[in-house]
Scaffold this motif. Structure first.
Motif, short mmCIF file in Angstrom:
data_model
loop_
_atom_site.label_atom_id
_atom_site.label_comp_id
_atom_site.label_asym_id
_atom_site.label_seq_id
_atom_site.Cartn_x
_atom_site.Cartn_y
_atom_site.Cartn_z
N ILE A 26 0.87 -1.17 0.00
CA ILE A 26 0.00 0.00 0.00
C ILE A 26 0.90 1.22 0.00
N CYS A 27 0.67 2.14 -0.92
CA CYS A 27 1.53 3.32 -1.06
C CYS A 27 0.81 4.55 -0.52
N ARG A 28 1.40 5.17 0.47
CA ARG A 28 0.83 6.38 1.06
C ARG A 28 1.38 7.62 0.36
N VAL A 35 7.60 7.00 -5.44
CA VAL A 35 7.83 6.48 -6.78
C VAL A 35 8.25 5.01 -6.73
N ALA A 36 9.22 4.70 -5.86
CA ALA A 36 9.68 3.32 -5.74
C ALA A 36 8.56 2.42 -5.24
N CYS A 37 7.72 2.95 -4.35
CA CYS A 37 6.60 2.15 -3.83
C CYS A 37 5.62 1.81 -4.93
N PHE A 38 5.26 2.79 -5.76
CA PHE A 38 4.35 2.53 -6.88
C PHE A 38 4.93 1.52 -7.85
N PHE A 105 -0.49 14.77 -7.34
CA PHE A 105 -1.76 14.52 -6.67
C PHE A 105 -2.65 15.76 -6.65
N ASP A 106 -2.08 16.95 -6.82
CA ASP A 106 -2.89 18.16 -6.87
C ASP A 106 -3.68 18.22 -8.18
N PHE A 244 -5.54 5.94 -2.13
CA PHE A 244 -4.28 6.67 -1.90
C PHE A 244 -4.29 7.27 -0.51
N PRO A 245 -4.06 6.48 0.54
CA PRO A 245 -4.07 7.02 1.90
C PRO A 245 -2.92 8.00 2.10
N GLU A 246 -3.12 8.94 3.03
CA GLU A 246 -2.08 9.94 3.29
C GLU A 246 -0.95 9.33 4.12
#
Length: 246
Positions: A26-28, A35-38, A105-106, A244-246
């Motif tokens: 899960i990527c916060r 980037v690496a998490c995605f 994300f904006d 997309f949790p914070e």
């Protein structure tokens, strides 16, 4: 012919973690290594997505089934009308590598690069026109195989409210395809004349780059439509902050 494969895969993984094995990431949004998490999450999603996700009504993508794709006649060295039906696309999840995420994300703009070692399209086809100075016509079974496919991919999203929750939908998906090599085979060319058909298939493969350049835009448009739908099938069910949790 892709689809942002990796980004779409990552979205679905994040949207449905309760239905997936515990080792899926899960990527916060606050992750300094987002980037690496995605990249890693997208890679791990491929095996599960091959068979679809029943809990979210996501159909299998190995193979990916597409009802219809047409290529209108152009006016140049390639002047072909092509129609493909009952398309089955193989290889979207095999050997996929996803890199280079750029996430805003904006503005809800998601960009990435992806690589597939081999993508194969099988379909019923109809073709009529000419390639260079040679006429070509036929209908039957077609195979188009693309090797070492690189693609650049961009999703554009927007938020909306439903039942007091904020969701996201994909407005537009853009993909640019760049295969290293293409092999084509069209059966039953020239009403089944094997000699002419074999010669034409050799000629097509000798000029496969030229032919693919004429087919590139319809491929990219078709895959963009298909993968936008797949992504939105997920986003319409899962709130944005759970994807997309914070």
């Amino acid at each position: 012919m892709q689809l942002e494969f990796g980004l779409m895969l990552t979205f679905i993984v994040l949207a449905s973690t309760s239905e997936l094995p515990s080792d899926f990431k899960i990527c916060r949004r606050s992750d300094p290594n987002l980037v690496a998490c995605f990249n890693e999450a997208g890679q791990k999603a491929t095996i599960s997505l091959a068979n679809g996700l029943k809990s979210l009504n996501v159909s299998p993508i190995e193979p990916l089934v597409i009802e219809h794709m047409s290529v209108g006649e152009t006016h140049g060295v390639v002047a072909l009308k092509q129609d493909f039906r009952n398309i089955k696309l193989h290889g979207l999840t095999k050997g996929l590598k996803v890199t280079g995420y750029n996430i805003d994300f904006d503005k809800l703009v998601f960009k990435s690069l992806s690589f597939n070692p081999e993508i194969s399209l099988d379909a019923d086809y109809t073709i009529d026109g000419r390639l260079l100075l040679l006429p070509i016509r036929g209908n039957g079974k077609a195979n188009i195989t693309m090797y070492n496919m690189k693609s650049t991919n961009t999703y554009y999203g927007e938020k909306f409210e439903k039942n007091g929750e904020i969701y996201m939908k994909i407005k537009k998906f853009l993909v640019k395809l760049s295969p290293e090599k293409i092999h084509l085979h069209f059966s039953n060319l020239f009403n089944g004349d094997k000699l002419l058909g074999n010669q034409m298939n050799k000629f097509l493969n000798a000029n496969s780059d030229l032919l693919f350049n004429e087919m590139r835009a319809p491929y990219e448009e078709t895959f963009g439509i298909v993968f936008t739908k797949i992504a939105n099938d997920v986003f319409s069910k899962v709130p944005f902050n759970k994807i997309f949790p914070e």
